[in-house]
Design a protein around this motif. Structure first.
Motif, PDB file in Angstrom:
ATOM      1  N   TRP A 137       0.675  -1.143   0.054  1.00  0.00           N
ATOM      2  CA  TRP A 137       0.066  -0.068  -0.183  1.00  0.00           C
ATOM      3  C   TRP A 137       0.703   1.219  -0.115  1.00  0.00           C
ATOM      4  N   SER A 138       2.290   1.157   0.089  1.00  0.00           N
ATOM      5  CA  SER A 138       3.020   2.414   0.187  1.00  0.00           C
ATOM      6  C   SER A 138       3.801   2.522  -1.289  1.00  0.00           C
ATOM      7  N   LYS A 139       3.951   1.302  -1.941  1.00  0.00           N
ATOM      8  CA  LYS A 139       4.983   1.339  -3.124  1.00  0.00           C
ATOM      9  C   LYS A 139       4.198   0.734  -4.421  1.00  0.00           C
ATOM     10  N   TRP A 140       3.567  -0.369  -4.101  1.00  0.00           N
ATOM     11  CA  TRP A 140       3.076  -1.040  -5.382  1.00  0.00           C
ATOM     12  C   TRP A 140       1.741  -0.448  -5.629  1.00  0.00           C
ATOM     13  N   VAL A 141       0.695  -0.263  -4.654  1.00  0.00           N
ATOM     14  CA  VAL A 141      -0.459   0.251  -5.226  1.00  0.00           C
ATOM     15  C   VAL A 141      -0.685   1.439  -4.011  1.00  0.00           C
ATOM     16  N   VAL A 142      -0.419   2.773  -4.737  1.00  0.00           N
ATOM     17  CA  VAL A 142      -0.669   3.990  -3.779  1.00  0.00           C
ATOM     18  C   VAL A 142      -1.911   4.552  -4.110  1.00  0.00           C
ATOM     19  N   LEU A 143      -2.783   4.637  -3.266  1.00  0.00           N
ATOM     20  CA  LEU A 143      -4.181   5.208  -3.535  1.00  0.00           C
ATOM     21  C   LEU A 143      -4.185   6.640  -3.909  1.00  0.00           C
ATOM     22  N   SER A 144      -3.294   7.317  -3.153  1.00  0.00           N
ATOM     23  CA  SER A 144      -3.646   8.727  -3.675  1.00  0.00           C
ATOM     24  C   SER A 144      -3.278   9.094  -5.151  1.00  0.00           C
ATOM     25  N   VAL A 154     -13.344   1.876 -10.464  1.00  0.00           N
ATOM     26  CA  VAL A 154     -12.777   0.654 -11.291  1.00  0.00           C
ATOM     27  C   VAL A 154     -11.353   0.433 -11.168  1.00  0.00           C
ATOM     28  N   GLN A 155     -10.526   1.270 -10.879  1.00  0.00           N
ATOM     29  CA  GLN A 155      -9.221   1.042 -10.471  1.00  0.00           C
ATOM     30  C   GLN A 155      -9.126   0.375  -9.230  1.00  0.00           C
ATOM     31  N   THR A 156      -9.914   0.754  -8.411  1.00  0.00           N
ATOM     32  CA  THR A 156      -9.670   0.173  -6.985  1.00  0.00           C
ATOM     33  C   THR A 156      -9.957  -1.560  -6.947  1.00  0.00           C
ATOM     34  N   ILE A 157     -11.051  -1.552  -7.661  1.00  0.00           N
ATOM     35  CA  ILE A 157     -11.831  -2.993  -7.677  1.00  0.00           C
ATOM     36  C   ILE A 157     -10.947  -3.659  -8.507  1.00  0.00           C
ATOM     37  N   SER A 158     -10.361  -3.204  -9.641  1.00  0.00           N
ATOM     38  CA  SER A 158      -9.204  -4.251 -10.184  1.00  0.00           C
ATOM     39  C   SER A 158      -8.089  -4.632  -9.509  1.00  0.00           C
ATOM     40  N   TYR A 159      -7.423  -3.383  -8.703  1.00  0.00           N
ATOM     41  CA  TYR A 159      -6.441  -3.782  -7.854  1.00  0.00           C
ATOM     42  C   TYR A 159      -6.530  -4.921  -6.979  1.00  0.00           C
ATOM     43  N   VAL A 160      -7.927  -4.730  -6.269  1.00  0.00           N
ATOM     44  CA  VAL A 160      -8.353  -5.599  -5.398  1.00  0.00           C
ATOM     45  C   VAL A 160      -8.203  -7.001  -5.736  1.00  0.00           C
TER      46      VAL A 160
END
Length: 214
Positions: A137-144, A154-160
């Motif tokens: 959550w800090s390097k691979w998937v940065v929500l900000s 859509v991006q959030t669901i795809s990452y999940v």
């Protein structure tokens, strides 16, 4: 009392009752579920569907209408949106309880679903491991990076989906490896250690070491 404190009073702007993803939140949900399971009659399936619909409508209206009436940068807007968007808010609990009741009564068998369900705990352990969680959550998937994007949902669901799929495959590989190694002779290591310790201690009891005074 819990429902009033963390359900109704939580809707008051600015109230902070420390009810989130912590022990307090767990106790709140556990008490509600236990009360429903032990003392209440089962909710009819159409009531459960209405609960899901009502909760979704409230969240939708709350998040659409309020920003139209209050400026986006207003602290008041944040205070009003936050109680509804929290994990254990009344609308979200309505949706959660309703969905749980709907799917709990569906009886079907699927080998694929069983495999995915068997790996769910492994997915949780992998993603909650401190090092992996920090990297994830800090390097691979940065929500900000995409929080303000029009495709954020859509991006959030795809990452999940991707994260769960990768972690699930890793857990399946772990399960396959254990099946041909540790689980092949279940309990044999414990039996060997137990026999080693037991017979070693038994020999000591049968042949105690005595000291002779000079």
């Amino acid at each position: 009392m819990l429902f009033v404190l963390w359900g109704i009073l939580a809707l008051v702007p600015g109230s902070n009752l420390n009810n989130g993803l912590n022990v307090v939140g767990f106790e709140y949900v556990f008490v509600l579920i236990s009360y429903y399971k032990w003392y209440m009659k089962e909710i009819p399936i159409h009531y459960a569907a209405w609960m899901v619909t009502l909760g979704a409508i409230v969240i939708l209206i709350w998040n659409v209408v309020l920003p139209m009436l209050i400026p986006n940068n207003s602290r008041l807007l944040i205070d009003l949106l936050w109680p509804v968007e929290k994990e254990w808010s009344i609308p979200i609990m309505l949706i959660s309880f309703g969905l749980f009741e709907i799917f709990r009564r569906m009886v079907f068998y699927s080998r694929i679903v069983n495999i995915i369900a068997a790996s769910s705990f492994g997915v949780y352990l992998i993603t909650e491991q401190p090092f992996i969680r920090e990297q994830l959550w800090s390097k691979w998937v940065v929500l900000s990076d995409f929080y303000d994007s029009k495709y954020a949902v859509v991006q959030t669901i795809s990452y999940v989906i991707i994260i769960c799929a990768v972690a699930g495959v890793l857990d399946l590989l772990r399960d396959s490896l254990f099946r041909v190694t540790i689980d092949r002779h279940r309990g044999v290591w414990f039996d060997k250690i137990w026999n080693l310790v037991f017979f070693k201690n038994r020999r000591k009891i049968q042949h105690p070491i005595t000291s002779v005074n000079p």
